[in-house]
Design an enzyme around this catalytic site. Structure first.
Site, PDB file in Angstrom:
ATOM      1  N   LYS C  76      21.084  47.132 -14.371  1.00 15.31           N
ATOM      2  CA  LYS C  76      19.762  46.525 -15.704  1.00 15.31           C
ATOM      3  C   LYS C  76      19.357  47.228 -16.469  1.00 15.31           C
ATOM      4  CE  LYS C  76      19.159  41.877 -18.009  1.00 15.31           C
ATOM      5  NZ  LYS C  76      18.583  39.885 -17.513  1.00 15.31           N
ATOM      6  N   SER C 151      20.730  36.877 -20.439  1.00 20.19           N
ATOM      7  CA  SER C 151      19.970  37.877 -20.692  1.00 20.19           C
ATOM      8  C   SER C 151      21.186  39.854 -20.406  1.00 20.19           C
ATOM      9  CB  SER C 151      18.790  38.326 -20.891  1.00 20.19           C
ATOM     10  OG  SER C 151      18.366  38.211 -19.454  1.00 20.19           O
ATOM     11  N   SER C 175      19.868  33.476 -16.501  1.00 19.72           N
ATOM     12  CA  SER C 175      19.945  35.376 -17.524  1.00 19.72           C
ATOM     13  C   SER C 175      21.216  35.545 -16.752  1.00 19.72           C
ATOM     14  CB  SER C 175      19.131  35.872 -18.023  1.00 19.72           C
ATOM     15  OG  SER C 175      18.400  35.520 -19.545  1.00 19.72           O
TER      16      SER C 175
END
Lengths: 493, 95, 484
Positions: C76, C151, C175
């Protein structure tokens, strides 16, 4: 209430906030060096720079130093203390918040005893007073903004960012600049004695913010102002006088004091408000989520307490007791570790504490002050001063010649004994040789002898000075004045 | 607790965010929606409940006082929008 | 190759069925081919990946087999990677080349993992749809008109589309789990403090936790073993031994006590979601688990408590983005205030600014007690609810998300509605517990997930439950059409 705190019917109330830079190798939340004097940003780690994703870890020694201070002022140590974030924007504050303590500080309420300079009629004892410590907390220092050399821009150097500080907050217990300075000096003495701060105020390693208000006696506290970042005792004294006078002027003209932060300029002896427009800060303190509560065990506190070095009050008592010094002299000599160490070393060499005390506080201090030197950098070592005093004691030197020897020693000409030898400054203690010179002077000045012999006792006392002067001239000051006097009195009879 | 554009302006200033007049009203509405939802907290009975700052109530580990961080200046300066002589540059700061 | 799990790929590498280079080239080619549509990567680090692959092949040839040797992973874009742009999905960091590497990335690299690139995400991890990214939304491979959740939307979507066999994510309020559910993959948020946060750009420090997303519980176990562990650079990272997550994964679950909180099955819950979760519970019951109804009353206040605490911490954490030392700076600032205000206003997107404002307000003088302090008190009530529950049960299970993937733009104008996407996941972050989301079926062709919550440091237990479920089902092996 002492007389000096009253000023045209106004009473002054003073509290101090003192920032003390802790003498650690590494910073409070990062393992980068606290060293100063390096190129900009060479000692700023990723953490100090506030790089995204970086996290703080607490330096154990910073915690221990704060505890040492707390123990020295008899404060309760926070068994659990919490770091909080104080949020505001400033270019020298890389994270946009300062990590500090608020609700749960490491050091709770304590007390510092001060003694003021004696007023002459107090027999060497000055007025004593206790100043309460509200609390002391740990926090990180900010970086520096550099305004020179950046063609109208400001350069940011974060080497200092993250240097550990304790902020000591006093109660508003002081009522004049003398007390404030005595308190500040005492704190300086405590932190340097503890070895938790090098005490170098010229480097900003100890900085004073002074909260000042005035009021009519019996009235509630007036609105206060804060004069920030005073880094010498002298400036502090002057800045307080200036601000007190300003506040009284404003109030007597029917004005109101505005709560504000003021900046003192030592060069011009003026101060100005630091914020012109109304911009009340809202620091939005909250517990720092990157740090956990710091717990301190009873064992750790006990161990630190046991290992505390001699504190100024203890040392002072010892000086009074062991060296028969007055309270005020003992205060001056025991105040800084360096001075105390110097005094004790010199006394050991000289064998005369009182005389050594006089020399340290007199000749040596004057000379150091004149050249702006700390006692630890004195060109005349404690051993040398001790030897000098010993020569004064055993009659080798007159006090006048001793000052010459001190001067030569200061200029690096060697130990006092060597200087005395090399320059032939030994006091003339051989009475046979001196007697010849006395006879010579009497023989050479028949008129003055006549005059002396014709005078009464009172006049003789004055007139003998002429002969003494002649003898001293002839011996280049090496004659022992007592012996000269004795011989003259015999021979002029 | 509904807020008005003045409160939004104040928070924006504290956070150093610029809020133009034309976005202020809409932003204010959005924030009020959020705050209305958040206000459910007022129903909670929290008498005598200590705030919880960390899920695990553990304590701070302490680091030995040794210098270990390398000099990273040459690595970080290239990310700076403006720098000179090893310093980060900003418009002139007046105290 | 791309339909295989990490566990299978690892065996293939060891058996020399294919090389790490071939494997890496294969995934890079898939990214090249599919990511134009999905937008799941912000940066693809092909050259570095191939260099790492060659190093892995040499290691394998030399008999050096580590946990992740030769296995491609997508990180990420919230994790700092030295020399590689680390954007956090924000214009603010569009030009930021991280000067150091996050512990998570470093630990995985130490175990031989290959970094394919950096995945797209909601800006500063603030969002549940991946629509707040400066780099544009990620599309859900199951229906590219729909969001992937957020997210960690890029991580979950790239994994579901088989553009990477493993991914890292972070979870502040759901997330990892919510996008895992919406993409039909498995995602684990470990216990707070289990994985180091060093180098992970902070959103809300007391809630943020990194974790793995994989095609199976076993893959998550493998990645977690590499990621977890004490790190002296993170004060909140705990010094607890890392469990043998793979070793215990296949244990029998007969007698397992599963708590089923009524708050996770509210009256207004979509019937299909509720049914899907109940089906999963029935499957576990079939294997001998016992279902125990319980209540977590304070959990209903999770969303409001979270939307005070997270923005408050964020408002402070994001103050360092000031245009001075790194990141975006506005053009021609007239003075310092102008530099701050324009850099931050132009550098941050709308949702980030909203949250900063909410957090600033909640911490400001006069409101602290009503908002921040009260939220922290509620946080304790929530934690205590779980603590009570875990006296009687081993895990707690319910739906991960109240809905399947929604249409792009459907909630863009309604932040509060968007926040409700995390209604079942947020309480876990407030309490700091570990939780996993696993695929549990399709509803109208879109994946649904159930959440398995464990007690502190019981990652092994929840991975075991998920693995047992996956042994009996094949939802985790279902591949979205067009990506097989």
């Amino acid at each position: 209430m002492s007389q000096s705190s009253m000023n045209g019917g106004w009473e002054t109330v003073i509290g101090l906030e003192v920032h003390v830079q802790l003498a650690t190798e590494s910073k409070i939340f990062s393992a980068s060096s606290t060293r100063t004097g390096d190129e900009p940003n060479r000692n700023a780690s990723l953490i100090d720079l506030g790089m995204p994703g970086t996290l703080p870890v607490v330096n154990r020694e910073a915690i221990r130093h704060a505890i040492r201070f707390g123990l020295a002022v008899g404060a309760e140590i926070g068994r659990r203390s919490v770091f909080e974030r104080k949020n505001y924007f400033y270019p020298d504050l890389p994270k946009g918040y300062q990590t500090t303590q608020l609700a749960e500080p490491i050091v709770g309420p304590g007390v510092v005893d001060i003694e003021l300079a004696p007023k002459g009629n107090e027999g060497g004892q000055g007025e004593k007073k206790s100043v309460r410590i509200h609390h002391a907390h740990l926090e990180e220092d900010a970086g520096k903004s550099l305004h020179e050399d950046f063609h109208g821009m400001t350069g940011i150097d974060l080497n200092r960012a993250g240097t550990p500080l304790i902020e000591i907050v006093s109660e508003p217990d002081m009522s004049n600049s003398e007390e404030a300075v005595a308190f500040a000096r005492k704190l300086h003495s405590i932190v340097t004695s503890l070895g938790i701060c090098d005490g170098d105020m010229s480097q900003g390693n100890m900085r004073f913010d002074v909260n000042i208000s005035v009021r009519r006696p019996g009235q509630p506290l007036g609105i206060r102002t804060e004069t920030k970042n005073l880094n010498s005792f002298r400036f502090m004294e002057k800045a307080i006088a200036l601000e007190v006078a300003r506040q009284i002027d404003v109030l007597e003209d029917g004005g109101e004091i505005v709560q504000e932060t003021r900046l003192y300029n030592a060069d011009t002896h003026t101060a100005r408000s630091m914020r012109t427009k109304e911009d009340a800060n809202d620091y939005r303190y909250f517990p720092c989520p990157d740090l956990l509560p710091v717990l301190v065990s009873e064992e750790e506190i006990a161990a630190l307490k046991d290992a505390l070095p001699e504190l100024p009050d203890v040392r002072k008592a010892r000086f009074i007791n062991d060296y028969q010094l007055s309270g005020y002299d003992a205060d001056l000599l025991s105040g800084s570790v360096a001075t105390a160490r110097y005094f004790e070393t010199a006394t050991a060499a000289s064998g005369d504490a009182k005389l050594t005390a006089n020399w340290v506080m007199g000749e040596l201090t004057a000379r150091l002050n004149a050249e702006d030197l700390g006692i630890e950098h004195s060109p005349v070592s404690a051993a040398q001063l001790g030897q000098l005093i010993q020569r004064l004691q055993d009659g080798t030197l007159s006090s006048k010649i001793a000052k010459q020897v001190f001067e030569a020693c200061w200029n690096g000409e060697g130990d006092p004994d060597r200087i005395i030898e090399a320059k032939g400054l030994k006091q003339m203690n051989d009475s046979g040789e001196l007697e010849k010179i006395v006879d010579q002077v009497i023989a050479n000045n028949p008129a003055q002898v006549e005059d002396y012999r014709g005078s009464d006792d009172a006049k003789r006392k004055k007139k003998i000075g002429f002969f003494v002067g002649q003898i001293m001239k002839a011996t280049q000051g090496k004659a022992n004045p007592q012996q000269v006097n004795q011989l003259l009195q015999q021979k002029l009879q | 607790m509904a807020i008005d554009t003045r409160v939004v302006a104040r928070a924006a200033h504290l956070a150093r965010l610029q809020v133009d007049d034309n976005e202020s009203a809409e932003l204010c509405g959005r924030l009020n929606d959020i705050l209305a939802m958040v206000d459910q907290l007022q129903q909670a009975d929290v008498d005598g409940v200590a705030p919880l700052a960390h899920p695990l109530e553990v304590h701070q580990p302490l680091r030995e006082d040794r210098v270990r961080e390398p000099d990273v200046r040459d690595k970080v300066l290239p990310n700076a929008p403006a720098s000179e002589d090893g310093c980060f540059l900003v418009p002139r700061v007046i105290d | 190759m791309h339909t295989k799990t990490l566990t299978e790929l690892k065996a293939g590498l060891q058996a020399k069925d294919f090389s790490a280079r071939e494997l890496t080239e294969h995934f890079l080619a898939r990214i090249e081919h599919h990511d134009g549509t999905l937008n799941s990567f912000v940066t693809v680090t092909a050259d570095q990946a191939l260099a790492q692959a060659d190093a892995a092949d040499q290691a394998i040839a030399a008999g050096d087999h580590r946990l992740l040797t030769g296995l491609p992973i997508a990180h990420k874009d919230i994790f700092c990677t030295e020399g590689v742009r680390t954007s956090c999905g924000s214009r603010m960091l569009d030009n930021f080349i991280a000067p150091y590497t996050a512990t998570v990335v470093e630990k995985m690299a130490d175990q031989g993992a290959i970094m394919l690139g950096k995945t797209n995400m909601d800006e500063f991890a603030m969002g549940s749809s991946n629509e707040t990214s400066f780099y544009g939304p990620v599309r859900n491979p199951w229906d590219t008109e729909r969001v992937p959740g957020g997210s960690s939307g890029g991580a979950a979507a790239s994994l579901a589309a088989r553009l990477t066999p493993g991914a890292t994510g972070t979870d502040t309020g759901g997330s990892i789990r919510q996008p895992a559910a919406l993409n039909g993959v498995t995602g684990l948020k470990p216990t707070y403090g289990r994985v180091s946060r060093w180098g992970m750009i902070a959103f809300a420090s007391s809630l943020d936790q990194a974790g793995p997303l994989g095609l199976s519980a076993a893959d998550c176990a493998l990645m977690l073993t590499a990621m977890a562990g004490h790190d002296s650079k993170d004060s909140t990272c705990v010094d607890e031994p890392v469990g043998d997550y793979l070793g215990g994964i296949n244990q029998d679950i007969a007698g397992l006590r599963i708590g089923v909180p009524e708050e996770f099955f509210p009256e207004n819950l979509d019937g299909a979601i509720a049914d899907n979760a109940r089906d999963a519970l029935r499957e576990l019951e079939k294997q001998g688990a016992k279902l125990i109804k319980l209540s977590l009353p304070s959990v209903t206040l999770s969303v409001p408590a979270y939307y005070v605490i997270a923005p408050a911490e964020a408002s402070s954490n994001l103050a360092r983005f000031d245009g001075v030392r790194f990141g975006y700076r506005c053009d021609d600032p007239v003075d310092l205030e102008d530099l701050y205000k324009r850099s931050r206003s132009e550098g941050f997107g709308a949702e980030v600014k909203r949250r900063i404002l909410v957090g600033t307000y909640a911490l400001s003088a006069g409101y602290y007690d009503a908002y921040y302090k009260r939220a922290q008190q509620v946080r304790r009530l929530i934690r205590d609810d779980f603590a009570r529950a875990f006296k009687d049960v081993d895990v707690i299970i319910g739906p991960t998300s109240p809905e399947t993937a929604f249409k792009l733009g459907a909630k863009a104008d309604d932040p509060v509605n968007m926040y409700m996407a995390d209604v079942f996941t947020i309480a876990v972050n407030l309490a700091g517990l570990p939780a996993l989301s696993m695929p549990s079926g399709l509803i109208n062709g879109l994946p649904a997930g159930v959440q398995v919550i464990g007690n502190y440091f019981q990652e092994g237990r929840i991975l075991n439950v998920a693995h047992r479920y996956q042994m009996a089902t094949d939802w985790h092996q279902t591949i979205p059409g067009g990506f097989a």
